[in-house]
Design a protein around this motif. Sequence first.
Motif, short mmCIF file in Angstrom:
data_model
loop_
_atom_site.label_atom_id
_atom_site.label_comp_id
_atom_site.label_asym_id
_atom_site.label_seq_id
_atom_site.Cartn_x
_atom_site.Cartn_y
_atom_site.Cartn_z
N ASP A 1 0.90 -1.26 -0.12
CA ASP A 1 -0.01 -0.07 -0.06
C ASP A 1 0.81 1.12 0.01
OD1 ASP A 1 -2.15 1.97 0.14
OD2 ASP A 1 -2.54 1.18 2.36
N SER A 2 1.91 1.24 1.06
CA SER A 2 2.48 2.43 0.92
C SER A 2 3.58 2.66 -0.31
CB SER A 2 3.75 2.17 1.96
OG SER A 2 4.52 3.38 2.16
N LEU A 3 4.09 1.43 -0.91
CA LEU A 3 4.81 1.61 -2.16
C LEU A 3 4.11 2.09 -3.33
CD1 LEU A 3 6.82 -1.89 -1.93
CD2 LEU A 3 7.78 0.47 -1.76
N ALA A 4 2.76 1.92 -3.28
CA ALA A 4 1.98 2.32 -4.05
C ALA A 4 1.38 3.67 -4.02
CB ALA A 4 0.74 1.25 -4.51
N GLY A 5 1.86 4.45 -3.21
CA GLY A 5 1.50 5.72 -2.99
C GLY A 5 2.72 6.75 -3.24
N LEU A 6 2.72 7.42 -4.37
CA LEU A 6 3.73 8.55 -4.29
C LEU A 6 3.46 9.81 -4.52
CD1 LEU A 6 5.62 6.31 -7.33
CD2 LEU A 6 6.20 6.47 -4.75
N GLY A 7 2.45 10.40 -3.76
CA GLY A 7 1.84 11.68 -3.68
C GLY A 7 2.96 12.66 -3.20
N PRO A 8 2.78 13.93 -3.24
CA PRO A 8 3.83 14.94 -2.73
C PRO A 8 3.82 14.90 -1.32
CG PRO A 8 1.56 15.97 -3.61
CD PRO A 8 1.59 14.53 -4.22
N ALA A 9 2.65 14.81 -0.61
CA ALA A 9 2.59 14.86 0.76
C ALA A 9 3.19 13.58 1.34
CB ALA A 9 1.33 14.99 1.53
N LYS A 10 3.51 12.59 0.86
CA LYS A 10 4.19 11.17 1.71
C LYS A 10 5.54 11.50 1.83
CE LYS A 10 5.31 6.45 0.49
NZ LYS A 10 5.42 5.39 -0.36
N PRO A 11 5.72 11.01 3.41
CA PRO A 11 7.03 11.36 3.86
C PRO A 11 8.08 10.47 3.29
CG PRO A 11 5.58 11.31 5.54
CD PRO A 11 4.74 11.03 4.13
#
Length: 501
Positions: free
Chosen positions: A392-402
């Motif tokens: 789930d984390s790897l699939a999120g690359l948004g600007p707000a992701k630490p």
Amino acid sequence: MADFLKLDVRGFLPPQVLGFVHKCAREGVKIYMAGGTIRDMILGREVKDIDLTVSRDALALAQNFAETVHGTFILLDDVEKVARVVFEGYQIDFAEFRKGSQTLEEDLRLRDLTINALAVCFADDKREVPLTLIDPVGGHADIEDRLIRFITGQGIIDDPLRMLRAYRFAATLDFKIDPASREMIRRYGALIKNTSVERIAYELNALFGAKNSYPALRWMAEDGLFPTICPEIEDMCGVQQYGYHHLDVYGHSFLTLYYIEKIEANPADYFPDKYKGEIEDYLQHDAKSVLLKWAALFHDIGKPKTAEEGGEKFTFYNHDQVGAAIFANFARRLKWSHKHLEFVEKLICLHMRPFHLVNILRSGEVTPRALGRLIRETGDELTGLFVLAMADSLAGLGPAKPDDCEALLVQLFETTLTFYKEKVKPLLTRPRLITGHDLINIFHLEPGPFFKVLMEELEDAQVEGRVNTRGEALDWVTARLKEDKCSPHRKGAKCAKEDLE
């Protein structure tokens, strides 16, 4: 992939089968090896399922073979004359020409895919005589081109499940699907509704069981077949997320499935190498590899129902709970087993929990109570929850992701696993300091839901080191019961609903 002309087809067969087919040929029975058996031989795959097609007496031949090899005879279809013999790890299917066909070529043209419409005929027992490939619809060329192709559209009309089988074979063989065949699926896709849900569920799970199911599942969604089976999937299209995410809910969910397969293929690329064996052992039991993929695809299925726009961001409060209920309804439609339904439902319900704890870990330390609660709620699925969280984390690359999300997930996984092994597991192997009988006989409590609450809180106290002996446990319960909100649980007292929550 082997050149058929150089292929020792007879060498793939166990001696018992080879001897039997030669005996049949000598007695005048036309006997062919056909279908997926030939396909797998050409591809160099292990052959354990052998399909034999005969001109007559299939059931009698199967019975005779079963007696000869001391195998198990299973009647599959009395009308179409199909039977199976199981022996020494092999499955041998005997069938007569299908649907009144008079020749083998007619039979092969009635099959689903060109790659499954191949055969050889055993005419004698001379090993030096090469076997001729019977290939009326170009299946061998399609195997060389790694292509899935329907023989006719009528085949889909006769059995719409063949559409799902096309994606399943594409996934398991790592083939592509012929564009014209995908167009047939778009045209006839609605016919899948005429197929029993049990057959659909079987094919879907076989598809998800492929090591690289992601491309085929994307094609199935693009061609409209997946939404026909599961309309809820389409609800995720266009639901924006922003923040941690660079894709809409639909794209993110499929990308999470993609990363689940990457993690399952090589856990050491994402978790410390010392956990590789532990994760692999976990995935090998009770279809957990397949079920994790379902959890990945459905983990955010509740977001369309819970989406609220506030300024420049969207919120999805309780989407985990809502999503678990949506998935459960889908699984019941497909008549999943209760055990497998509960597995996926639990992971969807808990999939945000590691991220909440990661936020705490980023600014401080996760308390023993929080770790204990996570372990208690996940039960045996702690490893699965963290595999899902990593995907789930790897699939999120948004600007707000630490930038530290994956590293903190690994840290939390290690912390939780160590806590379980050093603090929680020893408690589970020892007798309880107090029991439900003690709560009734010593403290005069009425049995009920509060017992579970009390025992879990006592376990937290033990894990934290505040309670170590039976005497300390009795003192802890005494102090706990002095709190006003616990008094209604005494015998003879009425308990308010809020006291149980």
